[in-house]
Design a protein around this motif. Structure first.
Motif, PDB file in Angstrom:
ATOM      1  N   GLN A 111       0.855  -1.180   0.000  1.00  0.00           N
ATOM      2  CA  GLN A 111       0.000   0.000   0.000  1.00  0.00           C
ATOM      3  C   GLN A 111       0.895   1.235   0.000  1.00  0.00           C
ATOM      4  OE1 GLN A 111      -2.965   0.041   3.052  1.00  0.00           O
ATOM      5  NE2 GLN A 111      -3.712   2.084   2.554  1.00  0.00           N
ATOM      6  N   PHE A 112       0.540   2.231  -0.819  1.00  0.00           N
ATOM      7  CA  PHE A 112       1.364   3.424  -0.982  1.00  0.00           C
ATOM      8  C   PHE A 112       0.620   4.651  -0.464  1.00  0.00           C
ATOM      9  CE2 PHE A 112       2.631   0.322  -4.082  1.00  0.00           C
ATOM     10  CZ  PHE A 112       4.012   0.388  -4.106  1.00  0.00           C
ATOM     11  N   ARG A 113       1.296   5.407   0.425  1.00  0.00           N
ATOM     12  CA  ARG A 113       0.711   6.624   0.987  1.00  0.00           C
ATOM     13  C   ARG A 113       1.507   7.838   0.493  1.00  0.00           C
ATOM     14  NH1 ARG A 113       0.215   2.786   5.068  1.00  0.00           N
ATOM     15  NH2 ARG A 113      -1.879   2.625   5.966  1.00  0.00           N
ATOM     16  N   PRO A 114       0.864   8.754  -0.213  1.00  0.00           N
ATOM     17  CA  PRO A 114       1.596   9.931  -0.705  1.00  0.00           C
ATOM     18  C   PRO A 114       1.988  10.864   0.435  1.00  0.00           C
ATOM     19  CG  PRO A 114      -0.744  10.146  -1.160  1.00  0.00           C
ATOM     20  CD  PRO A 114      -0.553   8.763  -0.618  1.00  0.00           C
ATOM     21  N   ALA A 115       3.146  11.499   0.284  1.00  0.00           N
ATOM     22  CA  ALA A 115       3.640  12.455   1.277  1.00  0.00           C
ATOM     23  C   ALA A 115       4.458  13.529   0.571  1.00  0.00           C
ATOM     24  CB  ALA A 115       4.485  11.755   2.341  1.00  0.00           C
ATOM     25  N   GLY A 138      -1.063   6.766   9.009  1.00  0.00           N
ATOM     26  CA  GLY A 138      -0.718   5.364   8.843  1.00  0.00           C
ATOM     27  C   GLY A 138       0.748   5.079   8.638  1.00  0.00           C
ATOM     28  N   VAL A 139       1.604   6.081   8.810  1.00  0.00           N
ATOM     29  CA  VAL A 139       3.046   5.894   8.645  1.00  0.00           C
ATOM     30  C   VAL A 139       3.640   5.393   9.956  1.00  0.00           C
ATOM     31  CG1 VAL A 139       5.237   7.027   8.103  1.00  0.00           C
ATOM     32  CG2 VAL A 139       3.143   7.712   6.912  1.00  0.00           C
ATOM     33  N   SER A 140       4.530   4.412   9.871  1.00  0.00           N
ATOM     34  CA  SER A 140       5.175   3.889  11.067  1.00  0.00           C
ATOM     35  C   SER A 140       6.661   3.661  10.804  1.00  0.00           C
ATOM     36  CB  SER A 140       4.517   2.582  11.527  1.00  0.00           C
ATOM     37  OG  SER A 140       4.611   1.594  10.525  1.00  0.00           O
ATOM     38  N   LYS A 141       7.403   3.526  11.885  1.00  0.00           N
ATOM     39  CA  LYS A 141       8.854   3.327  11.811  1.00  0.00           C
ATOM     40  C   LYS A 141       9.186   2.060  11.038  1.00  0.00           C
ATOM     41  CE  LYS A 141      12.883   2.710  14.809  1.00  0.00           C
ATOM     42  NZ  LYS A 141      13.349   2.646  16.216  1.00  0.00           N
ATOM     43  N   PHE A 224      10.978  -2.514   0.163  1.00  0.00           N
ATOM     44  CA  PHE A 224      10.599  -1.927  -1.117  1.00  0.00           C
ATOM     45  C   PHE A 224      10.097  -3.037  -2.039  1.00  0.00           C
ATOM     46  CE2 PHE A 224      14.430   0.217   0.519  1.00  0.00           C
ATOM     47  CZ  PHE A 224      13.888   1.452   0.825  1.00  0.00           C
ATOM     48  N   PRO A 225       9.113  -2.756  -2.867  1.00  0.00           N
ATOM     49  CA  PRO A 225       8.655  -3.769  -3.825  1.00  0.00           C
ATOM     50  C   PRO A 225       9.802  -4.218  -4.732  1.00  0.00           C
ATOM     51  CG  PRO A 225       7.098  -1.948  -3.714  1.00  0.00           C
ATOM     52  CD  PRO A 225       8.298  -1.524  -2.929  1.00  0.00           C
ATOM     53  N   GLU A 226       9.829  -5.484  -5.010  1.00  0.00           N
ATOM     54  CA  GLU A 226      10.868  -6.033  -5.874  1.00  0.00           C
ATOM     55  C   GLU A 226      10.843  -5.345  -7.235  1.00  0.00           C
ATOM     56  OE1 GLU A 226      12.255 -10.379  -7.709  1.00  0.00           O
ATOM     57  OE2 GLU A 226      10.457 -10.185  -6.472  1.00  0.00           O
ATOM     58  N   GLY A 227      12.029  -4.986  -7.697  1.00  0.00           N
ATOM     59  CA  GLY A 227      12.144  -4.338  -8.991  1.00  0.00           C
ATOM     60  C   GLY A 227      12.098  -2.827  -8.958  1.00  0.00           C
ATOM     61  N   THR A 228      11.915  -2.211  -7.764  1.00  0.00           N
ATOM     62  CA  THR A 228      11.928  -0.746  -7.675  1.00  0.00           C
ATOM     63  C   THR A 228      13.312  -0.223  -8.054  1.00  0.00           C
ATOM     64  OG1 THR A 228      10.325  -0.827  -5.859  1.00  0.00           O
ATOM     65  CG2 THR A 228      11.508   1.235  -6.190  1.00  0.00           C
ATOM     66  N   ARG A 257      16.163  17.468  -5.536  1.00  0.00           N
ATOM     67  CA  ARG A 257      14.914  18.008  -6.082  1.00  0.00           C
ATOM     68  C   ARG A 257      13.707  17.156  -5.713  1.00  0.00           C
ATOM     69  NH1 ARG A 257      15.583  19.758 -12.242  1.00  0.00           N
ATOM     70  NH2 ARG A 257      13.683  20.877 -11.646  1.00  0.00           N
ATOM     71  N   LEU A 258      13.804  16.397  -4.642  1.00  0.00           N
ATOM     72  CA  LEU A 258      12.671  15.573  -4.233  1.00  0.00           C
ATOM     73  C   LEU A 258      11.517  16.455  -3.771  1.00  0.00           C
ATOM     74  CD1 LEU A 258      14.251  12.578  -2.267  1.00  0.00           C
ATOM     75  CD2 LEU A 258      13.086  12.512  -4.464  1.00  0.00           C
ATOM     76  N   ASP A 259      10.317  16.081  -4.165  1.00  0.00           N
ATOM     77  CA  ASP A 259       9.131  16.860  -3.808  1.00  0.00           C
ATOM     78  C   ASP A 259       8.063  15.954  -3.194  1.00  0.00           C
ATOM     79  OD1 ASP A 259       7.312  18.835  -3.504  1.00  0.00           O
ATOM     80  OD2 ASP A 259       7.152  19.379  -5.619  1.00  0.00           O
ATOM     81  N   TYR A 260       7.430  15.128  -4.013  1.00  0.00           N
ATOM     82  CA  TYR A 260       6.420  14.198  -3.520  1.00  0.00           C
ATOM     83  C   TYR A 260       6.950  12.772  -3.562  1.00  0.00           C
ATOM     84  CZ  TYR A 260       3.010  17.948  -3.614  1.00  0.00           C
ATOM     85  OH  TYR A 260       2.343  19.124  -3.364  1.00  0.00           O
ATOM     86  N   VAL A 261       6.644  12.009  -2.517  1.00  0.00           N
ATOM     87  CA  VAL A 261       7.110  10.630  -2.409  1.00  0.00           C
ATOM     88  C   VAL A 261       5.949   9.746  -1.934  1.00  0.00           C
ATOM     89  CG1 VAL A 261       9.509  11.268  -1.926  1.00  0.00           C
ATOM     90  CG2 VAL A 261       7.885  11.001  -0.029  1.00  0.00           C
ATOM     91  N   TYR A 262       6.224   8.429  -1.827  1.00  0.00           N
ATOM     92  CA  TYR A 262       5.235   7.474  -1.346  1.00  0.00           C
ATOM     93  C   TYR A 262       5.841   6.639  -0.223  1.00  0.00           C
ATOM     94  CZ  TYR A 262       2.840   8.627  -5.702  1.00  0.00           C
ATOM     95  OH  TYR A 262       2.230   9.300  -6.719  1.00  0.00           O
ATOM     96  N   VAL A 263       5.116   6.546   0.882  1.00  0.00           N
ATOM     97  CA  VAL A 263       5.530   5.669   1.980  1.00  0.00           C
ATOM     98  C   VAL A 263       4.908   4.294   1.715  1.00  0.00           C
ATOM     99  CG1 VAL A 263       5.523   5.301   4.465  1.00  0.00           C
ATOM    100  CG2 VAL A 263       5.597   7.630   3.548  1.00  0.00           C
ATOM    101  N   VAL A 264       5.753   3.251   1.776  1.00  0.00           N
ATOM    102  CA  VAL A 264       5.345   1.907   1.380  1.00  0.00           C
ATOM    103  C   VAL A 264       5.033   1.065   2.613  1.00  0.00           C
ATOM    104  CG1 VAL A 264       5.989  -0.152   0.084  1.00  0.00           C
ATOM    105  CG2 VAL A 264       6.871   2.090  -0.614  1.00  0.00           C
ATOM    106  N   GLU A 265       3.845   0.492   2.638  1.00  0.00           N
ATOM    107  CA  GLU A 265       3.476  -0.452   3.696  1.00  0.00           C
ATOM    108  C   GLU A 265       3.381  -1.855   3.116  1.00  0.00           C
ATOM    109  OE1 GLU A 265      -0.022  -1.424   6.997  1.00  0.00           O
ATOM    110  OE2 GLU A 265      -0.298   0.182   5.517  1.00  0.00           O
TER     111      GLU A 265
END
Length: 281
Positions: A111-115, A138-141, A224-228, A257-265
């Motif tokens: 599951q991907f949460r935008p941040a 829903g973000v955790s360590k 991280f999902p395999e193949g990222t 230049r990072l702006d928007y990312v996704y937290v992976v669960e």
């Protein structure tokens, strides 16, 4: 010059009054705690508004690049959705041949949460990102963080509304990876030299590695999902250790230049962890 002198002479009384007023205000701010705190709070609020305005301006000027990345990501998602619709109609053996990474399983496992990246550092030996999402989102360590371009880092700590991430430019972050097209397992770790490059470790000399080979996440630890994507091999040389290649990897992300990312669960993490507990006892 003569006109300037005439002007100053004509308005000498008003100018003297302004100078005396400024001196009086400075003395009041310095010697009265209430007025001092009022002044500094007001100035901090003004500086904060200026920073917000500057950030808004930079974000606006960067809209073209953000839109381009969103278009590319949407194209990838559409391609993945079309694969998902086609694969269930195939038998299991054919599906394994056509899709060795099991796209259907991966899209349901994570599951991907935008941040939004609100603070970023690339100049130290241990660099961090700050995201505007925390426990309430829903973000955790321990969760992984990716961008449309590839692996970004790992969540170190969270509060209710924010989280701190150790980026790929952190000297203690080790990322499990593999080389393509050979599939050789390896580890990626930053050497602290350039924000554009990192190192690929533990690839034995008898394996052939060429510039242009891709390095992706292995998916072994579910971070991280395999193949990222992680990066592309830039240089291959002989290091101090005679057993391994010295591989310089160009990172897929521009960390400046990072702006928007996704937290992976990883939705399967608890099940896998409980399974491994049987072997630790």
């Amino acid at each position: 010059m003569r006109k300037l002198i005439q002007f100053l002479y004509a308005f000498r009384a008003g100018l003297v009054f302004l100078v005396l007023e400024l001196v009086a205000v400075m003395l009041l701010v310095r010697n009265d705690s209430y007025h001092s705190s009022l002044y500094f709070n007001s100035s901090n609020r003004m500086v904060g508004n200026l920073y917000n305005g500057k950030q808004s301006f930079y974000s606006y000027m960067d809209l073209d690049r953000v839109n381009d990345s969103l278009v590319m990501e949407n194209a990838k998602l559409r391609a993945a959705l079309s694969v998902d619709k086609e694969l269930p109609e195939l038998d299991s053996a054919t599906r394994e041949i056509l899709d060795p990474l099991d796209t259907v399983t991966q899209t349901s496992r994570y599951q991907f949460r935008p941040a939004h990246v609100i603070n970023n550092n690339v100049r130290g030996s241990k660099n961090y990102l700050t995201l505007d999402k925390g426990e309430t989102a829903g973000v955790s360590k321990g969760m992984g963080v990716v961008s449309p371009s590839g692996v970004v880092g790992r969540v170190l700590t969270v509060s209710d509304n924010y989280s701190v991430v150790a980026s790929m430019l952190h000297s203690r972050l080790l990322v499990s990876a593999k080389l393509l097209p050979s599939g050789i397992a390896c580890t990626v770790n930053w050497d602290g030299v350039s924000p554009e490059f990192t190192k690929v470790l533990y690839v034995a000399r008898h394996y052939e590695v060429k510039p242009g080979d891709s390095v992706v996440a292995s998916g072994f630890n579910g971070l991280f999902p395999e193949g990222t994507p992680i990066g592309v091999v830039g240089e291959v040389g002989r290091g101090d250790d005679a057993s391994f290649h010295d591989i310089k990897l160009r990172l897929s992300n521009d960390f400046r230049r990072l702006d928007y990312v996704y937290v992976v669960e990883d939705l399967a993490k608890n099940e896998l962890d409980s399974l491994m507990e049987e072997f630790r006892d």
